[in-house]
Motif scaffolding. Sequence first.
Motif, PDB file in Angstrom:
ATOM      1  N   ASP C  76       2.707 -14.836  -1.821  1.00 23.53           N
ATOM      2  CA  ASP C  76       3.877 -14.169  -2.370  1.00 23.53           C
ATOM      3  C   ASP C  76       4.004 -12.703  -1.997  1.00 23.53           C
ATOM      4  O   ASP C  76       3.664 -11.809  -2.768  1.00 23.53           O
ATOM      5  N   SER C  78       6.568 -11.117  -1.956  1.00 25.29           N
ATOM      6  CA  SER C  78       7.662 -10.476  -2.685  1.00 25.29           C
ATOM      7  C   SER C  78       7.122  -9.477  -3.697  1.00 25.29           C
ATOM      8  O   SER C  78       7.854  -8.618  -4.154  1.00 25.29           O
ATOM      9  N   ARG C  79       5.837  -9.591  -4.045  1.00 28.38           N
ATOM     10  CA  ARG C  79       5.267  -8.615  -4.970  1.00 28.38           C
ATOM     11  C   ARG C  79       5.397  -7.207  -4.417  1.00 28.38           C
ATOM     12  O   ARG C  79       5.512  -6.234  -5.150  1.00 28.38           O
ATOM     13  N   PHE C  80       5.385  -7.096  -3.099  1.00 30.86           N
ATOM     14  CA  PHE C  80       5.499  -5.790  -2.474  1.00 30.86           C
ATOM     15  C   PHE C  80       6.947  -5.466  -2.128  1.00 30.86           C
ATOM     16  O   PHE C  80       7.225  -4.405  -1.608  1.00 30.86           O
ATOM     17  N   GLY C  81       7.832  -6.406  -2.373  1.00 30.95           N
ATOM     18  CA  GLY C  81       9.228  -6.197  -2.005  1.00 30.95           C
ATOM     19  C   GLY C  81       9.528  -6.564  -0.574  1.00 30.95           C
ATOM     20  O   GLY C  81      10.494  -6.097   0.000  1.00 30.95           O
TER      21      GLY C  81
END
Lengths: 389, 158, 190, 358
Positions: C76, C78-81
């Motif tokens: 994932d 997306s945790r970092f954008g």
Amino acid sequence: MFRETEIVKDVSSIPPFPQDAVQGGGGAGDLIINVGPQHPATHGVLHLVITLNGETIKKVEPHLGYIHRSIEKMCESLTYRQFIYVTSRMDYLSAHINNHACALCVEKGMQIEVPDRAQVIRVIMDELTRIASHELWWGAMAMDIGAFTPFFHAFREREKINEIMEETCGARLTMNYYVPGGLRADMHPDFQKKVKEFIVLFKRKIDEYDELVTGNIIFINRMKGVGMLSKEDAVSFGCSGPAARGSGVHCDIRKLYPYAVYDKVEFDEILETGCDSLARYMVRIREMKQSVRIIEQLIDHIPEGDFQAKTKAVLKLPKGEFYTRVETARGELGVYIVSEGATTPYRIKFRSPGFSNLSALDSMARGSKLGDLVAMMGTLDLVIPDIDR
Amino acid sequence: MFIVKYIKDVFSGIKSLLVGMRRTGYYFTHHKEIITEQYPDNRDTLVMADRFKGEVVLLHDENNEHACTGCTACELACPNATIKIVTKFDITPEGKKKKALDKFVYHLELCTMCNLCIIACPTDAIKMAQTFEHSVYDRAELTKILNKPDSKIREGVE
Amino acid sequence: MNNASNNSESANPPLGGGGAAEGFPGEIQEVPGGGIVLSKLDDVINWARSNSLWPLTFATSCCGIEYMAVAGAKYDFSRFGFEVARASPRQADVIIIAGTIVNKMGPVLKRLYDQMGDPKYVIAMGACAISGGPFFYNTYSVVKGADHIIPVDVYVAGCPPRPEALLHALISLQEKIKKGMTREQIKSGI
Amino acid sequence: MWSLTNISTGIHDWLIQTFNPTWALIIEMVIAGIAVIGLFAVLGLVLVLMERRVAAWMQIRLGPNRVGPFGLLQSAADTVKLLVKEGMTPDGADKFLFNLAPFIAMMVAMLLMVPIAFAKDFQLWDLNIGVLYVSAVSSIMVISILMAGWASNNKYSLMGAMRSGAQIVSYELSAGLSILTIVVLTGSLNINDIIIAQADGWWIFKGHIPVIISFVIFIIAVTAETNRAPFDLAEAESELTSGFHTEYSGMKFALFFLAEYINVFIVCAIGATLFLGGWMPFHIGNWESFNHVMDYIPSSIWFFGKTFFLIFVIMWFRWTFPRLRIDQLLNLEWRYLLPISMFNLLLATAIAILGWHF
């Protein structure tokens, strides 16, 4: 469909690339778009030149070579132990099965008896690979037709398989676990336990797949009657694997020419007669269940013994030609080795399933909408390095 | 009848959509199903499988000795010339010349972790390490010399 | 996890870049007592850029699957954008070269890079993208490293690298951007 | 009780006392403009983050959680990045139209803010034809998309724009018809009148089945009108790379991105106003004490609560369903939604005439 070839005397009369691509298809009001080489739907670097009339596809012309790594040529300079690992990079989603095909071919040439234990573990690994490949296909295909969530749900189960692979083989994707004569190492002590856990999880989660995608009205409408590939066409294009079985062609190598221990396990060859994208989809979904069935039969009955046959340090195939075929997740993979008796093969040819399946795309796509094209490509499950090699 | 079929279509379609929404809604509300592993935070607890192939290392013991005789079996086994063994000639106490390892050059940028070198090594001098954080800003840093400075071959290894 | 590494000094080396931080060619030295406002603004911009790296959906072969795994639920990114993967190069910030670049693909890669708006960053993922990898010696058609075509900011070795390794590369890239050491930042003189 | 109304009237009174009426009006307009832009910025940040969180949780992952506390600064980082990113204009593009298109998208979104009642007596302009205004202005949106697609000089963009044109023009019909249901029941086009008419219960509860059907149709139609999945054919990522905004980068792309979310907010606000009573608290017929308790919750919270619920539903659609094909999309409108909503309007009219609603 095929461009007429004629001897061109004046080089300047050869039209430049885009016009070249549409000869025989272009007309007034036609729109030619290039899908790829970088395009989310091509799953890699396939280049499709599509002639459109409005949204309707008139012609699809695949252009290959964007990931041509000359694996066949490269294998000629690698020894029989070394060349197997390169084939993991060919169809990387069924890396184990590719390796299996090559190992089988070398074993056939050397007339090595593979121990039972190795054979059974190989089959379990193959089927796990097939499930992993189909999982990824399911997620990626759903993503192609616009549903994002299935992708993540598919990767949840796929990661479990990857964990199992990593524990036993040491890598997640390109494992290089099979060697001529057996396996590189014995299975991990936890292997059986992990596989059983996975099967329990998988059986629970596969029903969610139906809830999320299979039963969905939008999905069914996107798939039904789209990308018709008749049985005759499937045979004449040389399609194999789920793409052909969706058209009712009896072509499972595991049944037709059993290798390893496939003749000792019970499983069904999945045949659908819908000939459309939905049929190909259902074949893969049902095939995953069959793979689980095979694993269940074998996982508790792994015979004791060696995991590797005694082989010489340097393998030399006798002079001659050898051909084996296996069923990868995408279809029939044939390995053809010509040996001159040296330590390296004289010539290797792979008959990869993706190439033949791709050739059917044009006849499938004609007359359908642009949105259907991604659905068709999704259900053909193309892996581009497998096509280009 | 046309109108009945029409209404049936509408309702079965809506039902199938609601089934899908129920599934995503379930995951939206059940956060225990989240399987994310937060990588940089779990570095300390992250355990790689012991067979995981991260990179090739030359094993040194506490006396800074390794078991590599410089036989180049790994170099020959490697399909893509990842390993380059540079040898030198040591003078043994008896005054004889003896081939020894000078530099064990390892091109991590070429390595495909296929494990063939480990199998080929007759003295088990090298093994696969479980490290994986190989990102660098400069490609040249990936070419490594595996033998530590002033290390020498362990006694008795032939 | 570092139990057998012989070339890392500590058990847990600091995150972000394989030790290339010091003495990187072209590093901007801080001027004492000058440019407070500008450097603060630069910090904000670099912070924003490093935390909003939108990758291009570009994968050529095997590494693409691990790239997908990074996007997947277990790792994932997306945790970092990073999860806003853009299919159009115009909107992407970072191009992750996941897979082999062959001679026919080379011009396409260059074109994709040219189509991206500044600032743009490149990660070479896996042996093939770094150097040609398994296809370095015995083939005729493979580019021996993507940095022959476009400048690469971070190299991550592996074949293919683990998802965590790619995350490590992305974090390294973030560090590099925050320090103002990417090619784009040096070129524009910020 | 603290409310947005008190603040606005306070400011208004102070301005009237301090300046002459003309200047007061001008200052009020400036304040309103700044407030709208501020609201846009906040909405953009909030909705983008919300979407990413909703998506993440449905996809069994965590979503942005590392930039700032709980990842709250994620969309701020994206915004700053997009602001300073190079905004390119392709060589072959029609440069004027290419650069104009995102601003039109943004302006349409801004114009749509006008008649929306955010709280009790808190409205930019109490238009007497509010509903008509919204449905009229929202269809200008398609112009910006067509403009962007055509001016990009890119075949993907053009196809995306054409799809979007066909789609928005058709779905306007059923969206308009389902809005008409409420107009027929209320007898007014004024948004405030519609809200007041729901003082004894929201239309979705007291309008019988026709209102529920028209609510469902409205949600489907506005999802299509705002080009959200499963109707995101205009930017269908796996087919047309990014559709009409393939060639846009940097801030111009950000404006499209923002306009999409603002449009979602606005259509949901309209939906909440028409069917769920806007800022009107949850009232039941003549349960005076219950209604009184409900009144203690500020009207703005009611409004935003309902709006965000509808936004969540639309996001829920997006992360569950596959995309429709273009002909199926038009089929759905012309074969299902339009006949049903026309029939439904007849029913609603009958109900309104006979006074069968509660």
